[in-house]
Design an enzyme around this catalytic site. Structure first.
Site, PDB file in Angstrom:
ATOM      1  N   PRO A 190     105.082   2.681  55.723  1.00  0.00           N
ATOM      2  CA  PRO A 190     104.693   3.336  54.253  1.00  0.00           C
ATOM      3  C   PRO A 190     105.799   4.330  53.995  1.00  0.00           C
ATOM      4  CG  PRO A 190     102.985   3.919  55.838  1.00  0.00           C
ATOM      5  CD  PRO A 190     103.968   3.051  56.709  1.00  0.00           C
ATOM      6  N   GLU A 193     100.733   6.509  63.856  1.00  0.00           N
ATOM      7  CA  GLU A 193     101.509   7.327  62.666  1.00  0.00           C
ATOM      8  C   GLU A 193     102.751   6.875  62.504  1.00  0.00           C
ATOM      9  OE1 GLU A 193      99.801   9.696  60.898  1.00  0.00           O
ATOM     10  OE2 GLU A 193      98.045   8.743  61.981  1.00  0.00           O
ATOM     11  N   ARG A 205     108.402 -18.754  50.861  1.00  0.00           N
ATOM     12  CA  ARG A 205     108.149 -19.545  49.502  1.00  0.00           C
ATOM     13  C   ARG A 205     109.502 -19.906  48.896  1.00  0.00           C
ATOM     14  NH1 ARG A 205     103.505 -19.365  46.766  1.00  0.00           N
ATOM     15  NH2 ARG A 205     104.568 -19.596  44.938  1.00  0.00           N
ATOM     16  N   ASP A 223     107.352 -18.440  39.594  1.00  0.00           N
ATOM     17  CA  ASP A 223     106.473 -17.302  40.142  1.00  0.00           C
ATOM     18  C   ASP A 223     106.837 -15.913  39.187  1.00  0.00           C
ATOM     19  OD1 ASP A 223     105.359 -18.627  41.942  1.00  0.00           O
ATOM     20  OD2 ASP A 223     106.450 -18.019  43.693  1.00  0.00           O
TER      21      ASP A 223
HETATM   22 CL1  6GU Z   1     104.702  -1.615  56.011  1.00  0.00          CL
HETATM   23  N1  6GU Z   1     102.481  -0.207  56.865  1.00  0.00           N
HETATM   24  C1  6GU Z   1     101.625   0.426  56.594  1.00  0.00           C
HETATM   25  N2  6GU Z   1     100.910   0.756  57.669  1.00  0.00           N
HETATM   26  N3  6GU Z   1     101.245   0.814  55.495  1.00  0.00           N
HETATM   27  C2  6GU Z   1     101.794   0.233  54.298  1.00  0.00           C
HETATM   28  C3  6GU Z   1     103.000  -0.348  54.572  1.00  0.00           C
HETATM   29  C4  6GU Z   1     103.350  -0.806  55.671  1.00  0.00           C
HETATM   30  N4  6GU Z   1     103.477  -0.555  53.489  1.00  0.00           N
HETATM   31  C5  6GU Z   1     102.878  -0.074  52.394  1.00  0.00           C
HETATM   32  N5  6GU Z   1     101.514   0.567  52.992  1.00  0.00           N
END
Ligand code: 6GU
Length: 247
Positions: free
Chosen positions: A89, A116, A155, A170
């Site tokens: 994230p 984590e 895709r 798309d």
């Molecule tokens: Cl790639 N991993 C995780 N755990 N949460 C996320 C993500 C990835 N992308 C957005 N949220």
């Protein structure tokens, strides 16, 4: 295109990509997917690859060394500096543009994060690598994100979709959302299919669809309109849409 996936949960990814368009792309060898189990690169008999964060705090981190070993192994087998994506994230946002860029290369290593995250040093020590996130929310691990990324890239590869034009139409492919679609019956609870779609006039249909595409994007995703910088003609079409939809 070949995807080499480094993960703790290969089954979670393979079960998400074995159906429909992705399943067919694998069967038809449009894509090839290899799974590398990170635990195989553990240096201890417990096959552990995670540990507690220095400085304290909750959760566990994926250690740098097993990960680097796994990546080096894959790269050494191809004598190419294959690009690596770390899913987290904290990464840069994955967009249609990113998908297009990756669809041009022939091999990609994707590392699914868990716990984590990763020991920060992997990002410095693994060259030609980037951290990627699929959106501004947190999910429990990178496996689902890996499936998302493989889907978006696949895709765009020749031979993956039945109709070559589907990907071009798309949402996001031109920086806009897709236009609205209707199917039978012509009327549902008093709401009719827009007249123009029944006209058989393809020019008028295309114009209507483009106007809807710009208009819906303006309504729902003004950020995309800002980013796209509409031409004067598109600006005019948007103004028409706004006028059409007043009252
Ligand atoms: Cl790639 N991993 C995780 N755990 N949460 C996320 C993500 C990835 N992308 C957005 N949220």
């Amino acid at each position: 295109m070949k995807f080499t996936l480094i993960t703790l949960f290969p089954d979670e990814i393979s079960s998400s990509i074995s159906f429909g368009i992705l399943g067919r792309a694998i069967k038809n060898k449009v894509i090839e997917v290899d799974y590398i189990s990170l635990r195989d690169y553990s240096d201890n008999k417990y096959q552990s690859i995670d540990d507690k964060p220095y400085g304290g705090g909750p959760g566990m981190l994926i250690q740098a060394e097993p990960l680097i070993k796994a990546i080096n192994k894959v790269r050494s087998e191809s004598n190419k500096n294959i690009p690596v994506i770390f899913l987290t994230p904290q990464g840069k946002l994955f967009t249609q543009k990113t998908a297009k860029a990756y669809s041009q290369i022939n091999q990609l290593i994707i590392v699914s994060g868990r716990y984590e995250g990763f020991d920060e040093r992997v990002h410095e020590l693994v060259d030609n690598s980037s951290e990627i996130s699929i959106g501004d929310y947190v999910i429990s691990g990178g496996e689902i994100a890996t499936a998302v990324i493989i889907d978006a890239i696949t895709r765009l590869l020749p031979g993956a979709l039945g109709d070559e034009n589907s990907a071009k139409q798309d949402s996001f492919s031109e920086g806009l959302l897709d236009y609205p679609h209707y199917t039978r019956p012509e009327e549902v609870e008093g709401i009719k299919v827009p007249e123009v779609l029944l006209s058989g006039n393809h020019n008028a249909i295309n114009q209507w669809r483009f106007k809807q595409s710009i208009g819906k994007t303006f309504d729902k995703r003004p950020d995309l309109i800002k980013k796209r910088n509409l031409t004067d003609e598109e600006e005019e079409i948007l103004n028409e849409y706004i006028k059409d939809n007043k009252e």
